[in-house]
Structures are given as C-alpha cells and as structure tokens.
Design an enzyme around this catalytic site. Sequence first.
Site, PDB file in Angstrom:
ATOM      1  N   GLY A 277       5.323  -3.714   2.129  1.00 53.22           N
ATOM      2  CA  GLY A 277       4.769  -2.448   2.576  1.00 53.22           C
ATOM      3  C   GLY A 277       4.149  -2.482   3.962  1.00 53.22           C
ATOM      4  N   SER A 278       3.008  -1.820   4.088  1.00 47.58           N
ATOM      5  CA  SER A 278       2.411  -1.552   5.395  1.00 47.58           C
ATOM      6  C   SER A 278       1.897  -2.792   6.119  1.00 47.58           C
ATOM      7  CB  SER A 278       1.273  -0.546   5.240  1.00 47.58           C
ATOM      8  OG  SER A 278       1.772   0.692   4.766  1.00 47.58           O
TER       9      SER A 278
END
Length: 566
Positions: A277-278
């Site tokens: 993810g981020s």
Amino acid sequence: MATVAVQPPRAGPAADRPDGLALTYHRLMLMMLLFLGVTTLIVGRLLYLQVFTDRSGAAQIGNPLVPPRADIVDRNGVTLARTIEAWSIAVHPRRLLGNPNELAMKLAELMPERSPRDWRALLTRDVNFVYLSRRAMPELVAAVNALGEPAIVFAREPERLYPQTQLAGHVLGWTDFDGAGVAGMERALEDRLTSPEGRGRPVALSIDSRVQAVMEAELGAQVDKHSAEGGTGIVLDVRTGELMALASFPTFNPNAAGRSDPDAQYNRATMGVYELGSTFKPLTVAAALDAGTIRSLSQRYDASSGLPIGRFRISDYKGKNRPLNVAETLVHSSNIATARIADELGLERLQASFRALGFDTAPPLELAERSRPLWPREWSRATLLTSSYGHGVAITPLQLASAYAALVNGGVWRPATLLKRDGPPPEGRQVYSPETSYKLRQMLRLVALHGSGKRGDAPGFRVGGKTGTAEKITTGGGYSRKVNVSTFAAAFPMDDPRYVVIVMLDAPKATADTFGYTTAGWVSAPVVHRVVSRAGPLLGVIPDARRDIDVSGLLPLIGVQPTPGR
C-alpha cells in the site's frame, strides 16, 4: 667259561646339550625375526599415515572439548543455539524378556504421546533396534530404567539446544535428529557450523536478542489483540544492513520444531509477499525528485476528483478534494496525487527505480526461506499508476525495510544480513541522491508529526515514517474491502537516521479502542511507538527532545505555522 656282558655306554646330558642349544637358538632367532617383521610393518604403516594421510582438523575430531557443531550467538555473545549431550531411549525387540503388553502399558503412562497399542506395536516389531524416545529428559530416563527391562537401552547423543526457546525461531531454524540444519541459519551455515576448522568458534549473528525480545513481545501482543492472521516486525541498521530483529507471528519453539504448526514455521518477513500500500508513496516521490519531474515540494497535483483508469477510478481515503503539493501528498496519503506524480514520471523510470531497490528479485539474505516478489509480467499505464501507491507489485517486508534504509541513509541501498559485520559495511549502490534522501526524511517526519503516523512517534526519538493500508488479495484474485494488510514503515532518529522499523499486521480485526478501524495508523503504528521507546536506548539512541530534523520550511506547505524558537 665265564661270560662277560658289557653294557654300552649311555649318552649323558652333556652329549645332548649342543643340539638343544642350537634348537633354542634357532627358535629365538625365529621369534626375533617375527617380532622385527611385525614391528617393521607397524612402523611402516605409521610412517605412511603420517606422510600421506590428510590430517587437517584431526586434532579436533577426537577433542571432547570441541563441539560437533558450533554455537550460534547474538551480536553480544548471548547463546542462541548450542549442542549438548542428551539421552536417547531404545529397545531391542528381539531380545525382549518381559511381557510386551504389560511393558506397553507402563511406557504409555510414562510417555503418553503414544497409546499402549502403539507402544506394543513398537515392542513387537521384527527388528533388532528401534528408538522409543530421543532427546529424553533425565527424569524420564530414570523412570524407564526402573522398569527393569534388559532389552531397553540408553545412550548419550548430541542434541541441539535453543536456550532462549522461541526467541528468533524463524532466524535460527532447527536441526534434524542427525544434527543437520533443516531451516533458518542452521541450514544456511551448515558447512561453517560443522567444519573442523570452524566448529570450535561460535558464529555471531547480527540479531540483538534484547531488541528481538522487545519486537516479539510487542508484535505478538498486537497480533493477539487484533486477532490477526499473522504479523512481522523488523529492525534494520540503515548504515550496515544488519538486522537487529526479525520477527514473524505466529512463532514456534525450535526445540520442538517437529511438533509445531507448519503455519507457525512460515517466515512472513522473508517468504510472505504483500501489496504494502501507501508505504510505496515515498519511494515514488523520491524517484520523481531524482528524475527532476518534481522540481519543488510546493508543486501541486490535482486531487480534487478521482483519476479514471479504464473502468475504474483511483480515489482517496478521506480525500481533501483539492490540489495537493508534494508534502501534502504524503501527509494526507493521496492515491490520486501519487498516481499523477507517477504518470508524469513515466513507466520506464518508475520501473528502473523499483528494480534498483531489488523489487523484481528475491531479497538477498543468508536464509533459504525467501520468496520472489510478484512483479508484473507486462506493465501498462494502469500498472504504473497503481504500483506508485503500493498495488500491483507485491514484495516481502524485508525488501521494504531495505528500501526505506536507502530512503533515509543518504540514498545508498545495501543488502540486509543476519551475520554480524565487524568490518566496514559493503559499499552498496546509490539509488537516490543525498538531497532527495534529506527531503524524504523531512516529509516522513511530517507524517509522524501531523499525518497518519502520529501514533508511531516516540517522544525524543524523532520518528518518521509512512503508513500503508492495502486491501488484501483474496484467493479468487480480487480484493477484499473488509480485510487489510496494515503496515507502518518508520525510521529513527530522523535528524541522524540509525534504524528502520517495519511492523506489518496481516488481516487484523478492529477493537473498541480503534473505533472500528484496522488501518495501519491504528493497528501498526502503535507497535512501532512501543518498540522504539523500549529498544531505542538498547541500541544506543538516547531520547532528546531538544534535537530534531528541521522541518520548519515545510510546515507552511501543510498549513501548519512553525513553532517560535524551533
């Protein structure tokens, strides 16, 4: 007439003496020649062995003070694995004198892991020898011996002992009953641990058992609290690549590896590949800064609405619905703005940056238990945009740790290692410029101070980092909107980075104190906070509230006014 009988003279002892002496002399000479011949053969054989036999390490082979397998210790000399003499219990079934039914009942009472029926089957096998128990405790040996069965025998044999029990189990691995390494560093260092030249000296790992214990305790508590499928925690020296801690949950005890759950033996830090993810967003920003497509941190990217990509739209979680500058992109974790940065950077340059970090190959490490990342075979614009914020490329948590080390240490990527490095670290390769590395340190510190990483900050330790919450891939190939992989990638202290800390929880469940959230800021960042607070001083980092990286020039970019005097 008289007859005179003359008795012939008898040969006396004196007449026989010359012949007897000659016979004795010949016999003595024969024995001497035989003795000399045997002696010559023995001396000749000894000379042959002395000259032509390879005697390397021979002095150690029979030396009872040298173990058959070298010890494994942590970086401070704490013993993690050692070979001791253990008891084994066996039986000669064909020599059994007692009643096998009665003996089986008694053995089942002493060793209930088998039923009386199973013990009877062992005792009545048509074989000469069979083990009843290996690595038996002395109390068990005494109890079995008290049964008085002559066919049961006892012996001492080498046993590998892990005195710290489950501590660093995935790092150490274990050995089989014959003493050969099966997994972990026991397998990786098999030749070094058993060589005649090396087994007398312990092998020092990079692991600090104190830091490992802190990570395992905090990670294990969080996995249990959130009923997660598993988790992993890493502490990595950004200057040398040495792993201070590498934990995976669930864990196991190497002393009982044969009876542990195979799922517990799975090392999520090096074998599990995840879309993280981020946590990829700072890597994308760093690549764009180095490429020059980001010319200023005040440069803005439109995040006022979703970004179309085929039949889908890239959206933001709690988006600001306005243009965002680079610092805001990370602080507010904007998928849309990051995708626009990647679009401007281009597929080839983002790919090259990820390849430079080793995201297309298995992580270089001593362990055999490593997995290759899931690297797309074909890259499209959709792959470019989604991979920029951590979807579409799946890597191991260890690879993320090495990438973040390069992100904050001046831009140098080095391979991670589980062996203590006494000399200078490897040169590594420059993947980011020092100027880019410094800017990323500033922005990661902002995330911990004013963004989603607040719960990961530890007072005085100047933590910086980035949260990453990715929807977990289902068995059918899609994404689950209710199940996350939640990661916090951090480093400290950001004014002079020493260590990267990665904490990842696989499929955590919400609790009352997280208000229904399972995002990384709620479930993973708090673990980093506790690990840094407890392990920082052990690693020589003393909390100091008077020191910090200068972020005053970036605060206006995120709408925060600098505090006077700082």
